[in-house]
Design a protein around this motif. Structure first.
Motif, PDB file in Angstrom:
ATOM      1  N   LYS A 183       0.702  -1.752   0.056  1.00 27.17           N
ATOM      2  CA  LYS A 183      -0.100   0.161   0.240  1.00 27.17           C
ATOM      3  C   LYS A 183       0.950   1.188  -0.549  1.00 27.17           C
ATOM      4  N   LEU A 184       2.128   1.479   0.444  1.00 28.46           N
ATOM      5  CA  LEU A 184       2.639   2.568   0.793  1.00 28.46           C
ATOM      6  C   LEU A 184       3.330   2.395  -0.465  1.00 28.46           C
ATOM      7  N   GLU A 185       3.937   1.503  -1.280  1.00 30.21           N
ATOM      8  CA  GLU A 185       4.880   2.395  -2.430  1.00 30.21           C
ATOM      9  C   GLU A 185       3.330   1.977  -3.498  1.00 30.21           C
ATOM     10  N   ILE A 186       2.059   1.972  -3.355  1.00 29.75           N
ATOM     11  CA  ILE A 186       0.880   2.508  -4.284  1.00 29.75           C
ATOM     12  C   ILE A 186       1.313   3.520  -4.389  1.00 29.75           C
ATOM     13  N   LYS A 187       0.331   4.286  -2.344  1.00 31.98           N
ATOM     14  CA  LYS A 187       0.477   5.412  -2.515  1.00 31.98           C
ATOM     15  C   LYS A 187       0.986   6.729  -2.634  1.00 31.98           C
ATOM     16  N   ALA A 188       2.651   6.127  -2.932  1.00 28.02           N
ATOM     17  CA  ALA A 188       3.966   7.265  -3.425  1.00 28.02           C
ATOM     18  C   ALA A 188       3.829   7.265  -5.313  1.00 28.02           C
ATOM     19  N   ALA A 189       3.576   6.171  -5.721  1.00 31.40           N
ATOM     20  CA  ALA A 189       3.112   5.823  -6.770  1.00 31.40           C
ATOM     21  C   ALA A 189       2.164   7.024  -7.216  1.00 31.40           C
ATOM     22  N   VAL A 190       1.251   6.461  -6.894  1.00 30.79           N
ATOM     23  CA  VAL A 190      -0.267   8.082  -7.299  1.00 30.79           C
ATOM     24  C   VAL A 190       0.175   9.324  -7.261  1.00 30.79           C
ATOM     25  N   GLU A 191       0.898   9.397  -5.916  1.00 22.84           N
ATOM     26  CA  GLU A 191       1.047  11.207  -6.147  1.00 22.84           C
ATOM     27  C   GLU A 191       2.123  11.759  -6.799  1.00 22.84           C
ATOM     28  N   ALA A 192       3.082  10.582  -6.900  1.00 24.57           N
ATOM     29  CA  ALA A 192       4.229  11.024  -7.704  1.00 24.57           C
ATOM     30  C   ALA A 192       3.972  10.905  -9.170  1.00 24.57           C
ATOM     31  N   MET A 193       2.601  10.080  -9.697  1.00 23.68           N
ATOM     32  CA  MET A 193       2.199   9.959 -11.699  1.00 23.68           C
ATOM     33  C   MET A 193       1.375  11.573 -11.421  1.00 23.68           C
ATOM     34  N   TYR A 194       0.239  11.779 -10.467  1.00 24.69           N
ATOM     35  CA  TYR A 194      -0.671  12.608 -10.455  1.00 24.69           C
ATOM     36  C   TYR A 194      -0.662  13.913  -9.849  1.00 24.69           C
ATOM     37  N   GLY A 195       0.206  13.891  -9.077  1.00 25.29           N
ATOM     38  CA  GLY A 195       0.736  15.205  -7.950  1.00 25.29           C
ATOM     39  C   GLY A 195      -0.769  15.325  -7.310  1.00 25.29           C
ATOM     40  N   VAL A 196      -1.016  14.022  -6.871  1.00 23.71           N
ATOM     41  CA  VAL A 196      -2.510  14.355  -5.387  1.00 23.71           C
ATOM     42  C   VAL A 196      -1.915  13.801  -4.267  1.00 23.71           C
ATOM     43  N   VAL A 197      -3.399  14.367  -3.575  1.00 22.08           N
ATOM     44  CA  VAL A 197      -2.537  13.917  -2.294  1.00 22.08           C
ATOM     45  C   VAL A 197      -3.938  12.549  -2.109  1.00 22.08           C
ATOM     46  N   VAL A 198      -3.030  11.158  -1.354  1.00 24.81           N
ATOM     47  CA  VAL A 198      -3.993  10.306  -1.408  1.00 24.81           C
ATOM     48  C   VAL A 198      -4.142   9.668   0.377  1.00 24.81           C
ATOM     49  N   THR A 199      -5.193   9.787   0.797  1.00 23.64           N
ATOM     50  CA  THR A 199      -5.749   9.917   1.985  1.00 23.64           C
ATOM     51  C   THR A 199      -5.698   8.360   2.485  1.00 23.64           C
ATOM     52  N   GLU A 200      -6.390   7.278   1.466  1.00 17.73           N
ATOM     53  CA  GLU A 200      -6.283   5.980   1.745  1.00 17.73           C
ATOM     54  C   GLU A 200      -6.130   4.931   0.261  1.00 17.73           C
ATOM     55  N   VAL A 201      -5.628   3.869   0.987  1.00 19.61           N
ATOM     56  CA  VAL A 201      -5.234   3.052  -0.181  1.00 19.61           C
ATOM     57  C   VAL A 201      -5.927   1.510   0.720  1.00 19.61           C
ATOM     58  N   ASN A 202      -6.784   0.465  -0.541  1.00 15.96           N
ATOM     59  CA  ASN A 202      -7.300  -0.834  -0.039  1.00 15.96           C
ATOM     60  C   ASN A 202      -6.649  -1.178  -1.624  1.00 15.96           C
ATOM     61  N   THR A 203      -6.551  -2.594  -1.228  1.00 11.09           N
ATOM     62  CA  THR A 203      -6.207  -3.445  -2.375  1.00 11.09           C
ATOM     63  C   THR A 203      -6.895  -5.219  -1.662  1.00 11.09           C
ATOM     64  N   ALA A 204      -7.686  -5.252  -3.338  1.00 17.50           N
ATOM     65  CA  ALA A 204      -7.661  -6.893  -3.204  1.00 17.50           C
ATOM     66  C   ALA A 204      -6.685  -7.772  -4.314  1.00 17.50           C
ATOM     67  N   ASN A 205      -6.481  -9.208  -3.219  1.00 16.55           N
ATOM     68  CA  ASN A 205      -5.638  -9.757  -4.761  1.00 16.55           C
ATOM     69  C   ASN A 205      -6.637 -10.755  -5.292  1.00 16.55           C
ATOM     70  N   TYR A 206      -6.610 -11.086  -6.623  1.00 16.75           N
ATOM     71  CA  TYR A 206      -7.710 -11.876  -7.421  1.00 16.75           C
ATOM     72  C   TYR A 206      -6.299 -12.693  -8.301  1.00 16.75           C
TER      73      TYR A 206
END
Length: 84
Positions: free
Chosen positions: A21-44
């Motif tokens: 979740k921490l890696e996903i949050k950092a990647a989205v914030e870096a790519m889109y320049g937004v502030v992420v408050t929560e990340v939920n994940t699901a494995n398929y």
């Protein structure tokens, strides 16, 4: 996901199954320049599939993937079509 993006400020991404979740949050914030408050994940996980044919029993696996649902801070928005 567009309805959730408009109402709840939540977006969905397909990510690497090994990402946390921490890696996903950092990647989205870096790519889109937004502030992420929560990340939920699901494995398929890929389900084993087999079928009978003339040649005998064929078996295989479906692809494994991980889906991440990212909630942004109020006021932030991701515009996926701005590059087009």
């Amino acid at each position: 996901m567009t309805a959730q993006g408009d109402k709840l400020n939540r977006y969905g991404f397909i990510v690497d199954p090994r990402a946390n979740k921490l890696e996903i949050k950092a990647a989205v914030e870096a790519m889109y320049g937004v502030v992420v408050t929560e990340v939920n994940t699901a494995n398929y996980m890929g389900k084993a599939k087999s079928r009978y044919t003339r040649a005998g029993l064929l078996s295989g696996r479906a692809n494994n993937f991980k889906k991440a649902f990212v909630t942004l801070k109020d006021g932030d928005k991701i515009d996926f079509y701005s590059n087009i």
